[in-house]
Structures are given as C-alpha cells and as structure tokens.
Design a protein around this motif. Structure first.
Motif, PDB file in Angstrom:
ATOM      1  N   VAL A 155      46.859  37.429  16.042  1.00 50.00           N
ATOM      2  CA  VAL A 155      47.645  37.923  14.906  1.00 50.00           C
ATOM      3  C   VAL A 155      47.010  39.210  14.403  1.00 50.00           C
ATOM      4  O   VAL A 155      45.811  39.265  14.137  1.00 50.00           O
ATOM      5  N   ARG A 156      47.823  40.236  14.274  1.00 54.02           N
ATOM      6  CA  ARG A 156      47.309  41.520  13.795  1.00 54.02           C
ATOM      7  C   ARG A 156      46.835  41.409  12.349  1.00 54.02           C
ATOM      8  O   ARG A 156      47.373  40.615  11.571  1.00 54.02           O
ATOM      9  N   PRO A 157      45.847  42.225  11.953  1.00 62.21           N
ATOM     10  CA  PRO A 157      45.424  42.234  10.550  1.00 62.21           C
ATOM     11  C   PRO A 157      46.626  42.496   9.642  1.00 62.21           C
ATOM     12  O   PRO A 157      47.431  43.388   9.906  1.00 62.21           O
ATOM     13  N   GLY A 158      46.759  41.695   8.624  1.00 60.98           N
ATOM     14  CA  GLY A 158      47.891  41.817   7.711  1.00 60.98           C
ATOM     15  C   GLY A 158      49.135  41.103   8.197  1.00 60.98           C
ATOM     16  O   GLY A 158      50.118  41.005   7.475  1.00 60.98           O
ATOM     17  N   GLY A 159      49.110  40.607   9.427  1.00 58.26           N
ATOM     18  CA  GLY A 159      50.246  39.878   9.986  1.00 58.26           C
ATOM     19  C   GLY A 159      50.399  38.517   9.323  1.00 58.26           C
ATOM     20  O   GLY A 159      49.594  38.116   8.475  1.00 58.26           O
ATOM     21  N   ALA A 160      51.420  37.820   9.723  1.00 57.25           N
ATOM     22  CA  ALA A 160      51.747  36.546   9.081  1.00 57.25           C
ATOM     23  C   ALA A 160      51.521  35.370  10.014  1.00 57.25           C
ATOM     24  O   ALA A 160      51.709  35.466  11.225  1.00 57.25           O
ATOM     25  N   ILE A 161      51.126  34.266   9.419  1.00 50.92           N
ATOM     26  CA  ILE A 161      51.027  32.984  10.106  1.00 50.92           C
ATOM     27  C   ILE A 161      51.982  32.052   9.377  1.00 50.92           C
ATOM     28  O   ILE A 161      51.894  31.900   8.157  1.00 50.92           O
ATOM     29  N   VAL A 162      52.914  31.461  10.114  1.00 58.01           N
ATOM     30  CA  VAL A 162      53.845  30.494   9.538  1.00 58.01           C
ATOM     31  C   VAL A 162      53.389  29.118  10.003  1.00 58.01           C
ATOM     32  O   VAL A 162      53.347  28.836  11.189  1.00 58.01           O
ATOM     33  N   LEU A 163      53.035  28.292   9.062  1.00 63.77           N
ATOM     34  CA  LEU A 163      52.482  26.978   9.334  1.00 63.77           C
ATOM     35  C   LEU A 163      53.494  25.918   8.924  1.00 63.77           C
ATOM     36  O   LEU A 163      53.935  25.900   7.774  1.00 63.77           O
ATOM     37  N   VAL A 164      53.862  25.055   9.851  1.00 63.65           N
ATOM     38  CA  VAL A 164      54.751  23.941   9.531  1.00 63.65           C
ATOM     39  C   VAL A 164      53.864  22.721   9.328  1.00 63.65           C
ATOM     40  O   VAL A 164      53.198  22.266  10.263  1.00 63.65           O
ATOM     41  N   ALA A 165      53.815  22.237   8.091  1.00 68.08           N
ATOM     42  CA  ALA A 165      52.934  21.115   7.765  1.00 68.08           C
ATOM     43  C   ALA A 165      53.515  20.334   6.594  1.00 68.08           C
ATOM     44  O   ALA A 165      53.969  20.921   5.616  1.00 68.08           O
ATOM     45  N   SER A 166      53.471  19.037   6.685  1.00 69.93           N
ATOM     46  CA  SER A 166      54.056  18.217   5.621  1.00 69.93           C
ATOM     47  C   SER A 166      53.180  18.164   4.368  1.00 69.93           C
ATOM     48  O   SER A 166      53.688  18.046   3.263  1.00 69.93           O
TER      49      SER A 166
END
Length: 142
Positions: free
Chosen positions: A14-25
């Motif tokens: 992931v590039r610096p400043g990029g996003a991580i989308v986490l699917v978690a309950s």
C-alpha cells in the motif's frame, strides 16, 4: 491486526497515504482480556501521534503494543472498517467506519485518478509484499 500486518510489512503493498479497507465484525468491541482493556484505554484517551511519541523505544505492555502498531499504521495509511461496530475512538484515531464495502471504496478512491485495489482474503494468514521494480512477474508466465 490485518491492517497493521499490511501497513508495517517491510515491503508494504500500500502506497504511503493509501487506504486499507478492513472487513471485520468487531463483535467483541475491544475485547475483554487484560491486553484488550489496556488497548481500549489508550484508544479512548490518546490519538495516534501521541501514542507513537509516548511509546516509541520504551517498554510497553500487552495492549499498549497493539495500540502502538495501530497508531503507526494510521499515521501511514487511511483505514476504513466495514461491517463492524463503531468504536468510540474512530474520529480521533482517523479510523473511518462505513456501512458497506462500496461506500468504503468510494471514499478510499475519491480523487485518485487510477486507483489500484488489492484484495487480500484472510489477511492475517497470507504474506503480501510489493514486487520490486526489478523483479519479473510470475503471473501468466511473464
């Protein structure tokens, strides 16, 4: 932990400043163990920068270490959480809670001319690394 595993890996995809989308309950919220309670306490009273400043290079206990790793992740990347309970710390810690993957992806890619998306199922069990520009791809025989 999946977000920190991606963000803090030696060759982060992931590039610096990029996003991580986490699917978690997040069914258990912060959790009920001693470490989880320490983590929750830090999340409620500090922001990401304060945690890194306070704990960098010092002795930390269970829960504090988890807060430190998440803080470092949030200073490098935007993290969106989908499908989970909204933790009270979110805004101060720059965590973004969304109701659907579509909403999270729309926010994560807004203003990005050619967004690239990497989907990682079971991110805590898979090693992901960015390919060096000098490496040849192993995909499709190239």
């Amino acid at each position: 932990r999946a977000a920190t595993y991606l963000s803090l890996s030696p060759r982060c995809p992931v590039r610096p400043g990029g996003a991580i989308v986490l699917v978690a309950s997040l069914d258990e919220g912060y959790g009920a163990g001693t470490g989880e309670k320490r983590f929750a306490e830090m999340m409620r009273h500090d922001d990401a920068s304060a945690i890194v400043d306070r704990l960098a290079g010092g002795k930390v206990s269970a829960g504090q270490q988890r807060a430190y790793m998440l803080a470092r992740t949030l200073l490098r990347h935007r993290v969106f959480v989908v499908g989970g309970a909204r933790l009270a710390c979110g805004e101060r810690w720059r965590l973004v809670f969304e109701g659907s993957i579509e909403e999270a992806l729309a926010q994560a890619t807004a203003g990005v001319p050619r967004p690239r998306i990497l989907a990682v199922p079971n991110a805590t069990e898979i090693i992901v690394r960015a390919r060096s520009p000098l490496e040849k791809s192993s995909c499709c025989g190239t």
